[in-house]
Design a protein around this motif. Sequence first.
Motif, PDB file in Angstrom:
ATOM      1  N   ARG A 165       4.260   1.790   4.653  1.00 40.33           N
ATOM      2  CA  ARG A 165       4.926   0.379   3.739  1.00 40.33           C
ATOM      3  C   ARG A 165       6.222  -0.078   4.488  1.00 40.33           C
ATOM      4  O   ARG A 165       6.586   0.595   5.234  1.00 40.33           O
ATOM      5  CB  ARG A 165       5.237   1.020   2.499  1.00 40.33           C
ATOM      6  N   TRP A 241       3.320  -7.111  -2.651  1.00 40.50           N
ATOM      7  CA  TRP A 241       3.056  -5.444  -2.351  1.00 40.50           C
ATOM      8  C   TRP A 241       3.777  -4.786  -3.468  1.00 40.50           C
ATOM      9  O   TRP A 241       3.154  -3.989  -4.211  1.00 40.50           O
ATOM     10  CB  TRP A 241       3.224  -5.241  -1.231  1.00 40.50           C
ATOM     11  N   GLU A 242       5.036  -4.824  -3.497  1.00 40.72           N
ATOM     12  CA  GLU A 242       5.682  -4.085  -4.468  1.00 40.72           C
ATOM     13  C   GLU A 242       5.249  -4.370  -5.863  1.00 40.72           C
ATOM     14  O   GLU A 242       5.589  -3.473  -6.848  1.00 40.72           O
ATOM     15  CB  GLU A 242       7.389  -4.181  -4.379  1.00 40.72           C
ATOM     16  N   LYS A 244       2.529  -4.951  -6.839  1.00 41.43           N
ATOM     17  CA  LYS A 244       1.134  -4.407  -6.912  1.00 41.43           C
ATOM     18  C   LYS A 244       0.190  -5.688  -6.920  1.00 41.43           C
ATOM     19  O   LYS A 244      -0.724  -5.557  -7.661  1.00 41.43           O
ATOM     20  CB  LYS A 244       0.835  -3.614  -8.033  1.00 41.43           C
ATOM     21  N   GLU A 246      -3.021  -7.671  -6.342  1.00 42.77           N
ATOM     22  CA  GLU A 246      -4.095  -7.150  -5.754  1.00 42.77           C
ATOM     23  C   GLU A 246      -4.621  -7.347  -4.532  1.00 42.77           C
ATOM     24  O   GLU A 246      -4.962  -6.592  -3.720  1.00 42.77           O
ATOM     25  CB  GLU A 246      -5.283  -7.587  -6.920  1.00 42.77           C
ATOM     26  N   THR A 248      -2.903  -8.627  -1.964  1.00 43.98           N
ATOM     27  CA  THR A 248      -2.024  -8.155  -0.913  1.00 43.98           C
ATOM     28  C   THR A 248      -2.236  -6.571  -0.825  1.00 43.98           C
ATOM     29  O   THR A 248      -2.531  -5.983   0.275  1.00 43.98           O
ATOM     30  CB  THR A 248      -0.582  -8.328  -1.492  1.00 43.98           C
ATOM     31  N   VAL A 249      -2.400  -6.012  -1.756  1.00 46.73           N
ATOM     32  CA  VAL A 249      -2.706  -4.514  -1.526  1.00 46.73           C
ATOM     33  C   VAL A 249      -4.027  -4.359  -1.004  1.00 46.73           C
ATOM     34  O   VAL A 249      -4.125  -3.236  -0.331  1.00 46.73           O
ATOM     35  CB  VAL A 249      -2.522  -3.739  -3.198  1.00 46.73           C
ATOM     36  N   TRP A 252      -3.642  -4.774   2.527  1.00 51.73           N
ATOM     37  CA  TRP A 252      -2.804  -3.464   3.297  1.00 51.73           C
ATOM     38  C   TRP A 252      -3.549  -2.373   3.243  1.00 51.73           C
ATOM     39  O   TRP A 252      -3.370  -1.698   4.445  1.00 51.73           O
ATOM     40  CB  TRP A 252      -1.450  -3.468   2.231  1.00 51.73           C
ATOM     41  N   LYS A 253      -4.312  -2.221   2.270  1.00 52.79           N
ATOM     42  CA  LYS A 253      -5.331  -1.067   2.464  1.00 52.79           C
ATOM     43  C   LYS A 253      -6.329  -1.268   3.514  1.00 52.79           C
ATOM     44  O   LYS A 253      -6.390  -0.188   4.348  1.00 52.79           O
ATOM     45  CB  LYS A 253      -6.265  -0.778   1.205  1.00 52.79           C
ATOM     46  N   SER A 281       4.296   5.479   1.103  1.00 43.85           N
ATOM     47  CA  SER A 281       3.933   4.698  -0.051  1.00 43.85           C
ATOM     48  C   SER A 281       3.839   5.565  -1.462  1.00 43.85           C
ATOM     49  O   SER A 281       4.014   4.982  -2.425  1.00 43.85           O
ATOM     50  CB  SER A 281       2.764   3.622   0.024  1.00 43.85           C
TER      51      SER A 281
END
Length: 596
Positions: A165, A241-242, A244, A246, A248-249, A252-253, A281
């Motif tokens: 992260r 991201w911070e 949360k 959806e 973006t996460v 990221w995943k 993370s």
Amino acid sequence: MNIDKIIYNAVGKALKELYQSEAGGNQIQIQNTRKDFEGDVTIVVFPFLRFSKKPPEETAEEIGRHLLAHVKIIKSYNVIKGFLNLVIGNGYWLNILSEAYSTERYGIAPQEEKPELAMVEYSSPNTNKPLHLGHVRNNLLGYSISEILKANGKKVVKTNIVNDRGIHICKSMYAWQKWGEGKTPENSGMKGDHLVGEFYVEFDKHYKAEIAGLTEKGLTKEEAENQAPSILGARELLRKWEAKDEETVGLWKTMNQWVYAGFDVTYKKLGVDFDKIYYESDTYLVGKDEVLRGLEEKIFYKKDDSSVWADLTKEGLDQKILLRNDGTSVYMTQDIGTAKMRFADYPIDKMVYVVGNEQNYHFQVLAILLDKLGFEWGKDLYHFSYGMVELPSGKMKSREGTVVDADDLVEGMVKVARNMSIELGKLDTLSEEEAEKTYRMIALGALKYFILKVDPKKNMLFNPEESIDFNGNTGPFIQYTFARIQSVLRKADDSNIKVKNTFDISSFSDKEKGILKRVSLFPGIIKEAGDNYSPAVIANYCYELVKEYNQFYHDHSILSEPDGEIRNFRLILSSTVGKVVKTGMDLLGIEMPDRM
RNA sequence: GCCCCGGUAGCUCAGCUGGAUAGAGCAACUGCCUUCUAAGCAGUAGGUCAUGGGUUCGAAUCCCGUCCGGGGUACCA
């Protein structure tokens, strides 16, 4: 019992009986006799002169006479200046040989009854770019140290903390969204970590161009760096991201998965692995909680701008920031969280961090902070600090494109090994598949040995142009000698030469004895490597053993000796050397081919 | 500035809890393939162990100073 210990005790007794004096500690110095003198073990008598009140030669003479009369394994002695050289009888060496010969993995200690649990952290990559040469040194050292600790009877958990992260991965994400055109590892045929790394570079390219454009318009460099659209976009992603978000996460995943798939391939290639992987993370919030607890307990303090600090002036250090004024974590915060999680997961007795020496200060501080927070293991953490890998052009810099990529490096080595083997016609009899496997062993052997033979704490120079030698003090030389030993044993087997476990010869040469001496000292070398956290100790030792073996046997035919006993003795010696060397190379993570 | 680490052959590195004549490999030069395999072996040449002092019977090794190189040094990880 170890020869040094026998002699040590005997000398102590001799001093007592001859001079009524108690010598202890390092006053009694035992060392191997130099090659140019007759004898196996040498005692330095200078320290005893104050007891004997006699000249060195006379003192040595008296002690020598006493030892000869009282210690069975001593056959004779001689005195040169203040040095007492003892000749050990053949029986002792033959015992060593048969003991070593009958041991499965020579020199490896069985696990202790109640083994200490050591956790070794190594590798610790960022997920925005592929692994490079610096990681290679880290990975090889971390893996090897783990193996050496195991060999010394410890229980080891190998761990990796993945820095998944932060702004760096957001940069790659931004570039992918903006210019990625839907590229994936699947549709581009690229390794995932390389693909993500490419977008990181892409980001930097655009970012730089934007800064240049903005400064031309009259902005200062600092203003431009903070107002460029790219960086604003990346920061926006980090905020999302911070929070949360959806989408973006999700991205990221996805991108992290690409990278992990790529890392797995590289790790496998290098032959390293992990028992437990942690992700930042997961750990950074734990660290934040710990810092807040410390704040409540008045271990830390808050500044006017509401950032949180530790005051280490009492420890002779500075003040250290733990939370930024916006409440976000810094590197140190995360490491505190990671440590807490690890110790909750495992009953760790010793925590070893394999991290470059540029972070010496960081770990000094971490140890103090953990201690202050009440973790009793805190101050005992061990930072295994290794030096940087430098290129002929200087330090590696990712931005300047002077980074040596790990995958490219390995494949380049395999190519060299393949070409050289084909040129020498070495592996013509093997199937293509077997030959390919051997090329890989040789290439990796060369690379690993090259890196591990250097004292870990020193900076080292790596010249990718000249690549790595396959001659001299190298992995392939050791592998080559091992392959020859296997060949000897195969031939002996084919010609039905029986290798007896018991044998008796009246005398053997200094060279053979020298090889035996080295063999007998090997367990001590493993211990020393463990104490010093240094695979280099084992690497250089194995080279010396192999060199000595090679020099001796090159000019001697083992299989056509007329005398069966000598023949068997040498076969057993060969087999034992093979076993010792294989054990040593196992600890370095180097595979040993049977033919090459 | 302050703190930490390093400096050994032309190059890459061993040796450093003080011990005898400082070792390897690479590069250069000379020999050696009917023995298990020349990715090898034998040999020649190459050194003020950065430098100055100190400790001692003895220092590449321990201590201090100097020079050179690398790293770190309060909101990068």
